[in-house]
Design a protein around this motif. Sequence first.
Motif, PDB file in Angstrom:
ATOM      1  N   GLU A 193      -7.524  -2.186  -0.711  1.00 50.66           N
ATOM      2  CA  GLU A 193      -7.911  -3.591  -0.843  1.00 50.66           C
ATOM      3  C   GLU A 193      -6.989  -4.331  -1.812  1.00 50.66           C
ATOM      4  OE1 GLU A 193     -12.004  -3.434  -1.959  1.00 50.66           O
ATOM      5  OE2 GLU A 193     -12.732  -3.225   0.117  1.00 50.66           O
ATOM      6  N   GLU A 194      -6.661  -3.683  -2.942  1.00 54.05           N
ATOM      7  CA  GLU A 194      -5.785  -4.336  -3.915  1.00 54.05           C
ATOM      8  C   GLU A 194      -4.365  -4.460  -3.366  1.00 54.05           C
ATOM      9  OE1 GLU A 194      -6.048  -3.021  -7.918  1.00 54.05           O
ATOM     10  OE2 GLU A 194      -8.226  -3.209  -7.988  1.00 54.05           O
ATOM     11  N   ALA A 195      -3.925  -3.422  -2.637  1.00 49.00           N
ATOM     12  CA  ALA A 195      -2.589  -3.483  -2.024  1.00 49.00           C
ATOM     13  C   ALA A 195      -2.536  -4.578  -0.968  1.00 49.00           C
ATOM     14  CB  ALA A 195      -2.241  -2.131  -1.408  1.00 49.00           C
ATOM     15  N   GLU A 196      -3.623  -4.708  -0.201  1.00 50.34           N
ATOM     16  CA  GLU A 196      -3.669  -5.742   0.830  1.00 50.34           C
ATOM     17  C   GLU A 196      -3.652  -7.132   0.210  1.00 50.34           C
ATOM     18  OE1 GLU A 196      -6.975  -5.052   3.388  1.00 50.34           O
ATOM     19  OE2 GLU A 196      -6.093  -3.294   4.344  1.00 50.34           O
ATOM     20  N   LYS A 197      -4.340  -7.294  -0.916  1.00 51.84           N
ATOM     21  CA  LYS A 197      -4.332  -8.594  -1.582  1.00 51.84           C
ATOM     22  C   LYS A 197      -2.913  -9.002  -1.954  1.00 51.84           C
ATOM     23  CE  LYS A 197      -8.957  -8.435  -3.679  1.00 51.84           C
ATOM     24  NZ  LYS A 197      -9.700  -8.291  -4.963  1.00 51.84           N
ATOM     25  N   VAL A 198      -2.165  -8.031  -2.488  1.00 52.00           N
ATOM     26  CA  VAL A 198      -0.779  -8.314  -2.875  1.00 52.00           C
ATOM     27  C   VAL A 198       0.065  -8.630  -1.646  1.00 52.00           C
ATOM     28  CG1 VAL A 198       1.314  -7.355  -3.918  1.00 52.00           C
ATOM     29  CG2 VAL A 198      -0.920  -6.905  -4.960  1.00 52.00           C
ATOM     30  N   GLY A 206      -4.018   4.168 -10.106  1.00 51.21           N
ATOM     31  CA  GLY A 206      -4.249   2.815 -10.585  1.00 51.21           C
ATOM     32  C   GLY A 206      -2.981   2.011 -10.782  1.00 51.21           C
ATOM     33  N   ARG A 207      -1.814   2.686 -10.689  1.00 48.19           N
ATOM     34  CA  ARG A 207      -0.549   1.985 -10.914  1.00 48.19           C
ATOM     35  C   ARG A 207       0.350   2.001  -9.681  1.00 48.19           C
ATOM     36  NH1 ARG A 207      -0.882   4.867 -15.886  1.00 48.19           N
ATOM     37  NH2 ARG A 207       0.919   6.203 -15.436  1.00 48.19           N
ATOM     38  N   VAL A 208      -0.181   2.396  -8.538  1.00 49.79           N
ATOM     39  CA  VAL A 208       0.624   2.442  -7.312  1.00 49.79           C
ATOM     40  C   VAL A 208       0.875   1.008  -6.827  1.00 49.79           C
ATOM     41  CG1 VAL A 208       0.738   3.221  -4.920  1.00 49.79           C
ATOM     42  CG2 VAL A 208      -0.311   4.681  -6.649  1.00 49.79           C
ATOM     43  N   PRO A 209       2.139   0.604  -6.680  1.00 52.21           N
ATOM     44  CA  PRO A 209       2.425  -0.742  -6.170  1.00 52.21           C
ATOM     45  C   PRO A 209       1.964  -0.909  -4.722  1.00 52.21           C
ATOM     46  CG  PRO A 209       4.363   0.207  -7.235  1.00 52.21           C
ATOM     47  CD  PRO A 209       3.378   1.311  -7.056  1.00 52.21           C
ATOM     48  N   SER A 210       1.751  -2.141  -4.367  1.00 52.42           N
ATOM     49  CA  SER A 210       1.217  -2.466  -3.040  1.00 52.42           C
ATOM     50  C   SER A 210       2.029  -1.846  -1.914  1.00 52.42           C
ATOM     51  CB  SER A 210       1.183  -3.993  -2.864  1.00 52.42           C
ATOM     52  OG  SER A 210       0.961  -4.352  -1.520  1.00 52.42           O
ATOM     53  N   HIS A 211       3.354  -2.024  -1.938  1.00 58.36           N
ATOM     54  CA  HIS A 211       4.161  -1.584  -0.809  1.00 58.36           C
ATOM     55  C   HIS A 211       4.143  -0.067  -0.651  1.00 58.36           C
ATOM     56  CE1 HIS A 211       6.865  -2.012  -4.322  1.00 58.36           C
ATOM     57  NE2 HIS A 211       7.494  -0.943  -3.851  1.00 58.36           N
ATOM     58  N   ARG A 212       4.044   0.665  -1.783  1.00 52.66           N
ATOM     59  CA  ARG A 212       4.020   2.118  -1.675  1.00 52.66           C
ATOM     60  C   ARG A 212       2.671   2.604  -1.154  1.00 52.66           C
ATOM     61  NH1 ARG A 212       7.605   2.017  -6.421  1.00 52.66           N
ATOM     62  NH2 ARG A 212       6.159   2.840  -7.945  1.00 52.66           N
ATOM     63  N   ALA A 213       1.601   1.975  -1.624  1.00 51.74           N
ATOM     64  CA  ALA A 213       0.273   2.349  -1.142  1.00 51.74           C
ATOM     65  C   ALA A 213       0.168   2.136   0.371  1.00 51.74           C
ATOM     66  CB  ALA A 213      -0.802   1.534  -1.860  1.00 51.74           C
ATOM     67  N   LEU A 214       0.621   0.974   0.839  1.00 52.98           N
ATOM     68  CA  LEU A 214       0.511   0.668   2.262  1.00 52.98           C
ATOM     69  C   LEU A 214       1.435   1.555   3.094  1.00 52.98           C
ATOM     70  CD1 LEU A 214       0.228  -3.218   2.109  1.00 52.98           C
ATOM     71  CD2 LEU A 214      -1.589  -1.574   2.580  1.00 52.98           C
ATOM     72  N   ALA A 215       2.571   1.949   2.521  1.00 54.72           N
ATOM     73  CA  ALA A 215       3.466   2.854   3.241  1.00 54.72           C
ATOM     74  C   ALA A 215       2.798   4.205   3.451  1.00 54.72           C
ATOM     75  CB  ALA A 215       4.781   3.025   2.471  1.00 54.72           C
ATOM     76  N   VAL A 216       2.153   4.727   2.406  1.00 55.92           N
ATOM     77  CA  VAL A 216       1.464   6.020   2.527  1.00 55.92           C
ATOM     78  C   VAL A 216       0.296   5.913   3.496  1.00 55.92           C
ATOM     79  CG1 VAL A 216       0.092   7.749   1.306  1.00 55.92           C
ATOM     80  CG2 VAL A 216       2.162   6.843   0.248  1.00 55.92           C
ATOM     81  N   PHE A 217      -0.478   4.852   3.380  1.00 51.23           N
ATOM     82  CA  PHE A 217      -1.617   4.700   4.299  1.00 51.23           C
ATOM     83  C   PHE A 217      -1.144   4.583   5.747  1.00 51.23           C
ATOM     84  CE2 PHE A 217      -4.145   2.937   0.551  1.00 51.23           C
ATOM     85  CZ  PHE A 217      -4.883   4.097   0.402  1.00 51.23           C
ATOM     86  N   ARG A 218      -0.002   3.915   5.953  1.00 52.85           N
ATOM     87  CA  ARG A 218       0.518   3.825   7.315  1.00 52.85           C
ATOM     88  C   ARG A 218       0.950   5.212   7.801  1.00 52.85           C
ATOM     89  NH1 ARG A 218       5.175  -0.310   8.966  1.00 52.85           N
ATOM     90  NH2 ARG A 218       3.405  -1.722   8.933  1.00 52.85           N
ATOM     91  N   GLY A 219       1.644   5.951   6.937  1.00 50.27           N
ATOM     92  CA  GLY A 219       2.068   7.300   7.304  1.00 50.27           C
ATOM     93  C   GLY A 219       0.894   8.194   7.621  1.00 50.27           C
ATOM     94  N   ARG A 220      -0.186   8.027   6.869  1.00 50.13           N
ATOM     95  CA  ARG A 220      -1.385   8.826   7.130  1.00 50.13           C
ATOM     96  C   ARG A 220      -2.025   8.415   8.448  1.00 50.13           C
ATOM     97  NH1 ARG A 220      -6.967   9.113   3.600  1.00 50.13           N
ATOM     98  NH2 ARG A 220      -6.971   6.914   4.156  1.00 50.13           N
ATOM     99  N   ALA A 221      -2.081   7.118   8.717  1.00 50.79           N
ATOM    100  CA  ALA A 221      -2.669   6.647   9.966  1.00 50.79           C
ATOM    101  C   ALA A 221      -1.891   7.152  11.178  1.00 50.79           C
ATOM    102  CB  ALA A 221      -2.733   5.120   9.977  1.00 50.79           C
ATOM    103  N   LEU A 222      -0.571   7.306  10.997  1.00 53.30           N
ATOM    104  CA  LEU A 222       0.277   7.807  12.076  1.00 53.30           C
ATOM    105  C   LEU A 222       0.305   9.333  12.121  1.00 53.30           C
ATOM    106  CD1 LEU A 222       3.285   5.323  11.706  1.00 53.30           C
ATOM    107  CD2 LEU A 222       1.504   5.286  13.466  1.00 53.30           C
ATOM    108  N   GLU A 223      -0.482   9.956  11.226  1.00 51.64           N
ATOM    109  CA  GLU A 223      -0.589  11.418  11.140  1.00 51.64           C
ATOM    110  C   GLU A 223       0.756  12.065  10.796  1.00 51.64           C
ATOM    111  OE1 GLU A 223      -2.403  12.776  14.761  1.00 51.64           O
ATOM    112  OE2 GLU A 223      -4.353  11.952  14.229  1.00 51.64           O
ATOM    113  N   MET A 224       1.559  11.356  10.038  1.00 51.61           N
ATOM    114  CA  MET A 224       2.838  11.898   9.571  1.00 51.61           C
ATOM    115  C   MET A 224       2.759  12.333   8.119  1.00 51.61           C
ATOM    116  SD  MET A 224       5.423   9.226  11.410  1.00 51.61           S
ATOM    117  CE  MET A 224       5.418   9.034  13.207  1.00 51.61           C
TER     118      MET A 224
END
Length: 794
Positions: free
Chosen positions: A306-311, A222-240
């Motif tokens: 969704e919250e990270a994308e809003k930010v 619940g406290r993960v900042p937007s840029h960190r959340a999106l970085a992890v999701f990108r890494g997961r999407a790239l299977e890294m």
Amino acid sequence: MQKITRQLADEIKISEAQVRSAVELLDGGATVPFIARYRKEVTGGLDDIQLRELEARLSYLRELTDRRAAVIKSIQEQGKLTPELLAAIEAAPTKQELEDIYLPFKPKRRTKGMIAKEAGLEPLADKLFADPTLNPNVEAEAFILPAGKIEGADFTTVAAVLDGVRDLLSERWAEDAVLVQGLREWLWTEGLFRSKLSAGKDENNPDVAKFRDYFEYDEPIGRVPSHRALAVFRGRALEMLDAKLVLPVEPEPGKPSLAEGKIALHLGWSHASRAGDDLIRKCVAWTWRVKLSLSTERDLFTRLREEAEKVAIKVFADNLRDLLLAAPAGPRVVMGLDPGIRTGVKVAVVDATGKLVETSTVYPHEPRKDWDGSLYTLAKLAEKHGVNLIAIGNGTASRETDKLAGELIKLMSKHDATKVIDKVVVSEAGASVYSASEYASNEMPDVDVSLRGAASIARRLQDPLAELVKIDPKSIGVGQYQHDVNQSELARTLEAVVEDCVNKVGVDLNTASVPLLTRVSGLSTTTAKAVVRWREANGAFANRQQLLKVTGLGAKTFEQSAGFLRIRDGDNPLDMTAVHPETYPVVERIMAQTGKPVAELMGRADMLKTLKPELFANDTVGVITVKDILSELEKPGRDPRPDFKVAKLQDGVEDIKDLKVDMVLEGTVSNVAAFGAFVDLGVHQDGLIHVSQLSNKFITDAREVVKTGDIIKVKVLEVDVARKRISLTMKMDAAPARKDGPRDNRFEHAGRDNRQRSGSGGGGSYSSGYTAPPQAAAGSAMASAFAKLQGLKK
């Protein structure tokens, strides 16, 4: 609709009457800029930000209302709609909570729980749960069925029957909306968002290493900042990276987890070593591990994204707004330089009106290294056309070309000491997109595609808004992770920003391009083209009323657009102001009161401030509008954008090696992120002001203090020449970083020499696609808090 109105009023903190008026106008086809500027009395003075929020929430709530009706109809058709269930559905505040309630009634494929019901095991399940003192093995004997009795299932043994009980109870509990929502909110508060390097990935691989900060990472979700959340999701999407939701405390082997304890607590059950307790504990564990753990993780990951994308979208929108409303250089002769190495530096000179007057290509860099010849060519162009401003694109070879421009300025000043030429590095993001567009082909049909980009770079200084509207906002490249967010929502938000900016500034009806006119309130691409055709056929518009002669432009479109369209040197001086034609009679009453013609009223603040707005208001035009009219007459046709300034770069400071700790310099803010601001000091490498160094008071977002394009004073905290890192502060009393202090390498540098052309997307982009770090340390560690913007947006 009354319920929606009440909710909107509560959320936006306005009255229900304001909501009703705004909704009526929006539903009637009025645009947000028009309502915000010319219907203040009707809405009680709602501004464009409130109206945009209202518009978005209105759409969501209407969709929720439609879905609620569909759910009620579906449950009614099943004959299962009770008054209590109806009340719960009507009270559901979000789409997700509505779907939670609907889940048990939602048509679905045949599940194991359904099969158990078909086998008649529901009475057994209810009995065993209600009375745990009963022996499950004994009670199950009576429910054994012969083979083949139930299609696709086998209940011929006690174990199989009890498995059916487990499936039935766990499915029932997993569809308990109160339980599911409770678990979801608990885990949102207490659960951990964890990531690690995917198995088999080489952490030394450069592409993988970009995500090094997340190889062993966890943080309360619940406290993960937007840029960190999106970085992890990108890494997961790239299977890294592998990412998962974990409980705040991992259970001991063989022991129930905290989540299972929450489920048991909700059910009102606890293990008391009764005959049936082991079975119920098994059902509880099954509910969490099989039914709810993955779906809850999916729900919370969706919420986090969704919250990270809003930010991220807000950051993009804010930076775009700053860029569009940047100070225009105005009618100055500008030389645009589009840097390149082997292909040469493309040169375009535009006159004070933005007309392209001459182009060239010079080759100061590899492989020709014709530095002197390039200087000679540029000097001739500057002398011939009276260039007084140079715009340098920030792509490949930008720093080398910036040095070339610096030498050109020195050369021209030696030739004529009175000749002052300024140079500015500008973002060339999207220039390639514009160059290859149909509009650019029509605008500059006989000019090579590569040279069109240089012309666009030059015009961006003259009028950033007029030039950048020719480009898809997503190609301008001032966003974080822009290709990882919801593209339709991003497009909608950015289009709204462009529309608001264009209408805030106003548009010259006789010079505006089709792309610029298209952004005017009420005008479409079709009507914008019709306006230009009329202009080409009949000459310049002499007054706003002539708009009604344009094919396809009717009274409604005129109402929405006229106030934002300006005519200079026309029949009526009011046509160059933001005063709407519908309120011209108010000005006539002011003229009658003062005995002055409108031309003598305009700009006379001393006289206008003595007038009482109440004297000129009536049933159709209120006091608020009259005040706006008087304000506009005081400063007719004023441009809300700031005055154009160029940072005064310090002599002798041309390279990162020239920087010293404690130097105080002037620079231009090149980009802003939540964690800090990047500043161009003219040394070919942007410095970073960490958010902790922007102000002596605590702030959480850099945009509270600075915005893109600002000219600011900074002090150098630390310089790392080898790593090309510059740490800056706006706190002039700040102490330099300790040389022996710990270094934080989780930010990688984002200098101008790392800005890359983004493929077909156009020029250099240095504000999207970086993998920002888990934390940014202040003080000495802040010195290395940089984000390497690796061109990941593509």
